[in-house]
Design a protein around this motif. Structure first.
Motif, mmCIF file in Angstrom:
data_model
loop_
_atom_site.group_PDB
_atom_site.id
_atom_site.type_symbol
_atom_site.label_atom_id
_atom_site.label_comp_id
_atom_site.label_asym_id
_atom_site.label_seq_id
_atom_site.Cartn_x
_atom_site.Cartn_y
_atom_site.Cartn_z
ATOM 1 N N LEU A 84 0.160 -8.017 -2.801
ATOM 2 C CA LEU A 84 -0.235 -6.934 -3.692
ATOM 3 C C LEU A 84 -1.047 -7.456 -4.877
ATOM 4 O O LEU A 84 -2.076 -6.883 -5.245
ATOM 5 C CB LEU A 84 1.012 -6.200 -4.198
ATOM 6 N N PHE A 85 -0.624 -8.553 -5.446
ATOM 7 C CA PHE A 85 -1.243 -9.098 -6.647
ATOM 8 C C PHE A 85 -2.629 -9.692 -6.378
ATOM 9 O O PHE A 85 -3.561 -9.474 -7.144
ATOM 10 C CB PHE A 85 -0.328 -10.168 -7.258
ATOM 11 N N TYR A 86 -2.765 -10.426 -5.287
ATOM 12 C CA TYR A 86 -4.008 -11.144 -5.029
ATOM 13 C C TYR A 86 -5.022 -10.375 -4.181
ATOM 14 O O TYR A 86 -6.211 -10.675 -4.235
ATOM 15 C CB TYR A 86 -3.728 -12.505 -4.383
ATOM 16 N N CYS A 87 -4.580 -9.413 -3.395
ATOM 17 C CA CYS A 87 -5.502 -8.628 -2.568
ATOM 18 C C CYS A 87 -5.890 -7.375 -3.347
ATOM 19 O O CYS A 87 -5.206 -6.351 -3.297
ATOM 20 C CB CYS A 87 -4.856 -8.274 -1.226
ATOM 21 N N LEU A 88 -6.981 -7.467 -4.045
ATOM 22 C CA LEU A 88 -7.363 -6.445 -5.016
ATOM 23 C C LEU A 88 -7.684 -5.083 -4.406
ATOM 24 O O LEU A 88 -7.583 -4.065 -5.076
ATOM 25 C CB LEU A 88 -8.543 -6.942 -5.844
ATOM 26 N N TYR A 112 3.822 -4.524 -14.751
ATOM 27 C CA TYR A 112 3.173 -3.482 -15.540
ATOM 28 C C TYR A 112 3.668 -3.509 -16.992
ATOM 29 O O TYR A 112 2.868 -3.449 -17.932
ATOM 30 C CB TYR A 112 3.396 -2.089 -14.945
ATOM 31 N N LEU A 113 4.975 -3.621 -17.170
ATOM 32 C CA LEU A 113 5.533 -3.593 -18.523
ATOM 33 C C LEU A 113 5.075 -4.792 -19.354
ATOM 34 O O LEU A 113 4.809 -4.663 -20.544
ATOM 35 C CB LEU A 113 7.063 -3.556 -18.464
ATOM 36 N N LYS A 114 4.958 -5.961 -18.731
ATOM 37 C CA LYS A 114 4.583 -7.171 -19.469
ATOM 38 C C LYS A 114 3.080 -7.300 -19.667
ATOM 39 O O LYS A 114 2.622 -7.762 -20.709
ATOM 40 C CB LYS A 114 5.105 -8.409 -18.745
ATOM 41 N N HIS A 117 -0.539 -4.543 -15.759
ATOM 42 C CA HIS A 117 -1.288 -4.818 -14.521
ATOM 43 C C HIS A 117 -1.081 -3.650 -13.557
ATOM 44 O O HIS A 117 0.035 -3.235 -13.323
ATOM 45 C CB HIS A 117 -0.791 -6.117 -13.891
ATOM 46 N N ASP A 118 -2.179 -3.109 -13.027
ATOM 47 C CA ASP A 118 -2.027 -2.041 -12.043
ATOM 48 C C ASP A 118 -2.587 -2.481 -10.695
ATOM 49 O O ASP A 118 -3.277 -3.491 -10.586
ATOM 50 C CB ASP A 118 -2.638 -0.720 -12.517
ATOM 51 N N TYR A 119 -2.258 -1.706 -9.657
ATOM 52 C CA TYR A 119 -2.564 -2.066 -8.277
ATOM 53 C C TYR A 119 -3.207 -0.897 -7.548
ATOM 54 O O TYR A 119 -3.097 0.241 -7.964
ATOM 55 C CB TYR A 119 -1.275 -2.513 -7.564
ATOM 56 N N ASN A 120 -3.827 -1.200 -6.437
ATOM 57 C CA ASN A 120 -4.632 -0.232 -5.700
ATOM 58 C C ASN A 120 -3.869 0.508 -4.594
ATOM 59 O O ASN A 120 -4.453 1.293 -3.881
ATOM 60 C CB ASN A 120 -5.845 -0.967 -5.103
ATOM 61 N N LYS A 139 3.206 4.064 -13.153
ATOM 62 C CA LYS A 139 2.096 3.703 -14.035
ATOM 63 C C LYS A 139 1.262 2.570 -13.431
ATOM 64 O O LYS A 139 0.048 2.513 -13.638
ATOM 65 C CB LYS A 139 2.625 3.258 -15.404
ATOM 66 N N ALA A 140 1.913 1.675 -12.699
ATOM 67 C CA ALA A 140 1.225 0.524 -12.102
ATOM 68 C C ALA A 140 0.420 0.901 -10.859
ATOM 69 O O ALA A 140 -0.352 0.087 -10.353
ATOM 70 C CB ALA A 140 2.236 -0.565 -11.744
ATOM 71 N N LEU A 141 0.591 2.131 -10.381
ATOM 72 C CA LEU A 141 -0.086 2.582 -9.160
ATOM 73 C C LEU A 141 -0.939 3.821 -9.447
ATOM 74 O O LEU A 141 -0.646 4.913 -8.958
ATOM 75 C CB LEU A 141 0.957 2.874 -8.070
ATOM 76 N N PRO A 142 -2.016 3.676 -10.189
ATOM 77 C CA PRO A 142 -2.808 4.843 -10.592
ATOM 78 C C PRO A 142 -3.555 5.512 -9.440
ATOM 79 O O PRO A 142 -3.968 6.668 -9.570
ATOM 80 C CB PRO A 142 -3.800 4.265 -11.620
#
Length: 149
Positions: A84-88, A112-114, A117-120, A139-142
């Motif tokens: 999830l983190f590296y595959c943009l 997200y809290l720290k 960072h959001d994800y696709n 919030k991390a999954l807009p």
């Protein structure tokens, strides 16, 4: 697999392992979809090798992969979060929900809290057992289009 440089979709049910994941990461520079269902020999180490995290720079698959199905593998929440983190461009990460869902969601929420960072990801299953976690994951999954609660 080494000869399939233009492969966009690959299904390897019950046969993939960590070494094969590295070969796929190195070779398949245009890969958008990977299904490794019931490939029990794929671990977090295989995910790291697939992404090229130990290499001089990450493999091209980090910028092309949109869908990966890792149901019934030995990948834990750590490996799933690396994907999830590296595959943009990752829109779909399909895994066995009961195996590590809570830890995986905590990683997303903490990230997200720290760091905001959001994800696709476009869809996800969320248990509503922790309202604060639910809020930070949302919030991390807009780009979310499908939600199962």
């Amino acid at each position: 697999l080494r000869g399939f440089l233009n492969l966009r979709s690959l299904t390897l049910w019950k046969v993939c392992d960590d070494a094969m994941m590295q070969i796929i990461g190195v070779t398949c520079r245009h890969l958008e979809h990977l299904d490794i269902w019931k490939s029990y020999l794929v671990t977090d180490s295989g995910v790291s090798m697939f992404l090229g995290l130990e290499a001089e720079r990450q493999f091209k698959v980090c910028s092309t992969l949109k869908k990966i199905l890792i149901k019934d593998t030995s990948i834990t929440d750590r490996g799933a979060f690396q994907l999830l983190f590296y595959c943009l461009k990752l829109e779909l990460l399909d895994f066995s929900h009961d195996s590590f869902l809570q830890q995986f969601l905590c990683r997303i929420g903490d990230s997200y809290l720290k760091f905001e960072h959001d994800y696709n990801l476009r869809n996800i299953f969320l248990p509503v057992s922790q309202p604060l976690l639910f809020h930070s994951v949302m919030k991390a999954l807009p780009n979310l289009e499908e939600l199962s609660v």
